[in-house]
Every structure is written in structure tokens, then in C-alpha cells.
Design a protein around this motif. Structure first.
Motif, PDB file in Angstrom:
ATOM      1  N   CYS A  18       0.831  -1.213   0.000  1.00 36.77           N
ATOM      2  CA  CYS A  18       0.000   0.000   0.000  1.00 36.77           C
ATOM      3  C   CYS A  18       0.862   1.257   0.000  1.00 36.77           C
ATOM      4  O   CYS A  18       1.986   1.267   0.494  1.00 36.77           O
ATOM      5  N   ASP A  19       0.293   2.325  -0.538  1.00 32.71           N
ATOM      6  CA  ASP A  19       0.963   3.620  -0.626  1.00 32.71           C
ATOM      7  C   ASP A  19       0.811   4.401   0.672  1.00 32.71           C
ATOM      8  O   ASP A  19      -0.226   4.316   1.343  1.00 32.71           O
ATOM      9  N   GLU A  20       1.832   5.184   0.989  1.00 34.48           N
ATOM     10  CA  GLU A  20       1.757   6.114   2.122  1.00 34.48           C
ATOM     11  C   GLU A  20       0.637   7.118   1.881  1.00 34.48           C
ATOM     12  O   GLU A  20       0.374   7.503   0.736  1.00 34.48           O
ATOM     13  N   ILE A  21       0.016   7.560   2.935  1.00 34.74           N
ATOM     14  CA  ILE A  21      -0.975   8.637   2.858  1.00 34.74           C
ATOM     15  C   ILE A  21      -0.211   9.942   2.994  1.00 34.74           C
ATOM     16  O   ILE A  21       0.443  10.182   4.008  1.00 34.74           O
ATOM     17  N   THR A  22      -0.267  10.763   1.952  1.00 31.03           N
ATOM     18  CA  THR A  22       0.486  12.016   1.955  1.00 31.03           C
ATOM     19  C   THR A  22      -0.385  13.215   2.293  1.00 31.03           C
ATOM     20  O   THR A  22       0.117  14.227   2.773  1.00 31.03           O
ATOM     21  N   THR A  23      -1.683  13.091   2.048  1.00 27.64           N
ATOM     22  CA  THR A  23      -2.615  14.183   2.326  1.00 27.64           C
ATOM     23  C   THR A  23      -3.872  13.604   2.961  1.00 27.64           C
ATOM     24  O   THR A  23      -4.437  12.641   2.442  1.00 27.64           O
ATOM     25  N   VAL A  24      -4.277  14.187   4.062  1.00 28.06           N
ATOM     26  CA  VAL A  24      -5.540  13.774   4.682  1.00 28.06           C
ATOM     27  C   VAL A  24      -6.630  14.651   4.093  1.00 28.06           C
ATOM     28  O   VAL A  24      -6.698  15.846   4.342  1.00 28.06           O
ATOM     29  N   ASP A  25      -7.458  14.016   3.269  1.00 23.69           N
ATOM     30  CA  ASP A  25      -8.557  14.721   2.613  1.00 23.69           C
ATOM     31  C   ASP A  25      -9.852  13.969   2.897  1.00 23.69           C
ATOM     32  O   ASP A  25      -9.876  13.050   3.720  1.00 23.69           O
ATOM     33  N   ASP A  26     -10.934  14.357   2.232  1.00 23.32           N
ATOM     34  CA  ASP A  26     -12.230  13.703   2.464  1.00 23.32           C
ATOM     35  C   ASP A  26     -12.180  12.220   2.144  1.00 23.32           C
ATOM     36  O   ASP A  26     -12.836  11.412   2.814  1.00 23.32           O
ATOM     37  N   ARG A  27     -11.396  11.843   1.135  1.00 20.01           N
ATOM     38  CA  ARG A  27     -11.283  10.424   0.778  1.00 20.01           C
ATOM     39  C   ARG A  27     -10.680   9.628   1.937  1.00 20.01           C
ATOM     40  O   ARG A  27     -11.152   8.542   2.272  1.00 20.01           O
ATOM     41  N   VAL A  28      -9.638  10.164   2.559  1.00 21.19           N
ATOM     42  CA  VAL A  28      -8.986   9.474   3.677  1.00 21.19           C
ATOM     43  C   VAL A  28      -9.911   9.462   4.894  1.00 21.19           C
ATOM     44  O   VAL A  28     -10.009   8.452   5.590  1.00 21.19           O
ATOM     45  N   ARG A  29     -10.604  10.551   5.143  1.00 23.51           N
ATOM     46  CA  ARG A  29     -11.551  10.581   6.264  1.00 23.51           C
ATOM     47  C   ARG A  29     -12.651   9.529   6.065  1.00 23.51           C
ATOM     48  O   ARG A  29     -13.032   8.835   7.009  1.00 23.51           O
ATOM     49  N   SER A  30     -13.157   9.415   4.851  1.00 26.85           N
ATOM     50  CA  SER A  30     -14.173   8.392   4.552  1.00 26.85           C
ATOM     51  C   SER A  30     -13.607   6.992   4.717  1.00 26.85           C
ATOM     52  O   SER A  30     -14.292   6.087   5.212  1.00 26.85           O
ATOM     53  N   LEU A  31     -12.361   6.812   4.305  1.00 27.44           N
ATOM     54  CA  LEU A  31     -11.707   5.509   4.457  1.00 27.44           C
ATOM     55  C   LEU A  31     -11.652   5.120   5.931  1.00 27.44           C
ATOM     56  O   LEU A  31     -11.993   3.990   6.289  1.00 27.44           O
ATOM     57  N   VAL A  32     -11.255   6.050   6.789  1.00 25.13           N
ATOM     58  CA  VAL A  32     -11.171   5.748   8.225  1.00 25.13           C
ATOM     59  C   VAL A  32     -12.546   5.392   8.774  1.00 25.13           C
ATOM     60  O   VAL A  32     -12.690   4.418   9.522  1.00 25.13           O
ATOM     61  N   GLU A  33     -13.572   6.137   8.403  1.00 26.03           N
ATOM     62  CA  GLU A  33     -14.933   5.804   8.862  1.00 26.03           C
ATOM     63  C   GLU A  33     -15.328   4.413   8.409  1.00 26.03           C
ATOM     64  O   GLU A  33     -15.894   3.636   9.184  1.00 26.03           O
ATOM     65  N   ASP A  34     -15.026   4.076   7.164  1.00 30.97           N
ATOM     66  CA  ASP A  34     -15.360   2.750   6.640  1.00 30.97           C
ATOM     67  C   ASP A  34     -14.570   1.655   7.353  1.00 30.97           C
ATOM     68  O   ASP A  34     -15.105   0.587   7.652  1.00 30.97           O
ATOM     69  N   LEU A  35     -13.289   1.908   7.625  1.00 29.16           N
ATOM     70  CA  LEU A  35     -12.482   0.921   8.360  1.00 29.16           C
ATOM     71  C   LEU A  35     -13.058   0.678   9.750  1.00 29.16           C
ATOM     72  O   LEU A  35     -13.148  -0.470  10.201  1.00 29.16           O
ATOM     73  N   LEU A  36     -13.442   1.743  10.427  1.00 19.96           N
ATOM     74  CA  LEU A  36     -14.003   1.608  11.776  1.00 19.96           C
ATOM     75  C   LEU A  36     -15.362   0.916  11.744  1.00 19.96           C
ATOM     76  O   LEU A  36     -15.643   0.044  12.570  1.00 19.96           O
ATOM     77  N   ASP A  37     -16.216   1.284  10.799  1.00 17.49           N
ATOM     78  CA  ASP A  37     -17.533   0.637  10.685  1.00 17.49           C
ATOM     79  C   ASP A  37     -17.391  -0.839  10.345  1.00 17.49           C
ATOM     80  O   ASP A  37     -18.122  -1.680  10.871  1.00 17.49           O
ATOM     81  N   THR A  38     -16.454  -1.164   9.461  1.00 17.94           N
ATOM     82  CA  THR A  38     -16.322  -2.536   8.978  1.00 17.94           C
ATOM     83  C   THR A  38     -15.667  -3.442  10.016  1.00 17.94           C
ATOM     84  O   THR A  38     -16.020  -4.620  10.127  1.00 17.94           O
TER      85      THR A  38
END
Length: 161
Positions: A18-38
Motif C-alpha cells: 500500500c501507498d503512504e498517505i500524503t494528504t488527509v482529505d475527504d477520501r482518507v476521512r471516509s476511508l477511516v470511517e469505513d475501516l471503523l464501521d467494517t
């Protein structure tokens, strides 16, 4: 956001670092919500982003009623003391095999605000941290099995596909 579908072998995203996260944007925020929900479902201890089809360095955990996440995790310490026990994986459903891991592990990364996150633990938490970091490097727990056990696991996996 949503509980996401778990990718299973032989999906190539599971074998890609996987690639490093270089910018925390809406996509990354949504990813975290999905990871926590899942990860917040019965029988789930950890979940890496590539297990839901996103090739970014992030994972969540759900151990002993503690749910959390870390971005750009790095496994920075493990104990010499080992633990043995059956390990499984959401991406390799219903297959559990004895897997040796360090008894203690420490991961460092950041949260959505860029603050340092340190996650450490023993036993199941240590196993989870090592397992999820492996996922982010494109590795499965099956890769860590002893030769004979791995051969048996791969045969069983092929029979299920």
C-alpha cells in the motif's frame, strides 16, 4: 459511512504493498470511517485498507472493546518472546492455522489530524498489529506458516476457490 465488502484471495490488491498517505482529505476521512464501521462487527479484530480495496497505508482494530485506527503505521518494535496460536484472516475466510508471532508489538503512525499515534500490546493485540502491518506490505498470514502447514493451507485454499 458504511460497512464495506471484504476482499478475499486471490484479489491482487491483497498482494500489493500500500501507498503512504500524503494528504488527509475527504477520501482518507471516509476511508477511516469505513475501516471503523467494517471492523466493528462480531469476530473481527483488525482490518487493513487493502482488505476493502483501498491501497493506502491504514488499518483499524477492535480488540477487547477498544476500537481504533492508525494511518501510515510502522511496526517499530517486537519482542524476542514468541507466541503460537491459530490465526485467521477475513480475506482468507474460515481457514485458521498455527502462526508464530512476537508476543509484544509496537506500531507508530498518525491520526487524521497528523498527531502521533502509538499502539502497542501483547498477545492478541500484538498479533493484530503484526498481521495488519503485513497486509499493508502485501503479505498474508499464510506467508508466515511453516512449510508443511503452508502447503496444507494452500491446498485447502485452492479447494475452496
Amino acid at each position: 459511512m458504511a460497512m464495506r465488502e471484504i476482499r478475499v484471495v486471490p484479489d491482487p490488491v491483497l498482494r500489493t504493498a500500500c501507498d503512504e498517505i500524503t494528504t488527509v482529505d475527504d477520501r482518507v476521512r471516509s476511508l477511516v470511517e469505513d475501516l471503523l464501521d467494517t471492523v466493528d462487527a462480531e469476530g473481527r479484530a483488525g482490518l487493513a485498507a487493502n482488505q476493502i480495496g483501498v491501497s493506502l497505508r491504514a488499518f483499524s482494530w477492535n480488540i477487547d472493546d477498544e476500537v481504533g485506527y492508525v494511518l501510515n503505521p510502522r511496526l517499530v518494535a517486537v519482542s524476542d518472546e514468541q507466541q503460537d496460536g491459530d490465526e485467521g484472516c477475513l480475506s482468507v475466510p474460515e481457514l485458521f492455522y498455527p502462526t508464530t508471532r512476537a508476543w509484544y508489538a509496537r506500531v507508530e503512525g498518525v491520526d487524521l489530524d497528523g498527531n502521533e499515534v502509538v499502539v502497542e500490546g501483547t498477545d492478541l493485540m500484538a498479533r493484530c498489529l503484526q498481521h495488519e502491518c503485513d497486509h499493508l506490505d502485501g503479505k498474508l498470514y499464510l506467508d508466515r506458516l511453516e512449510r508443511g502447514t503452508r502447503k496444507k493451507a494452500m491446498r485447502e485454499l485452492r479447494e475452496r476457490l
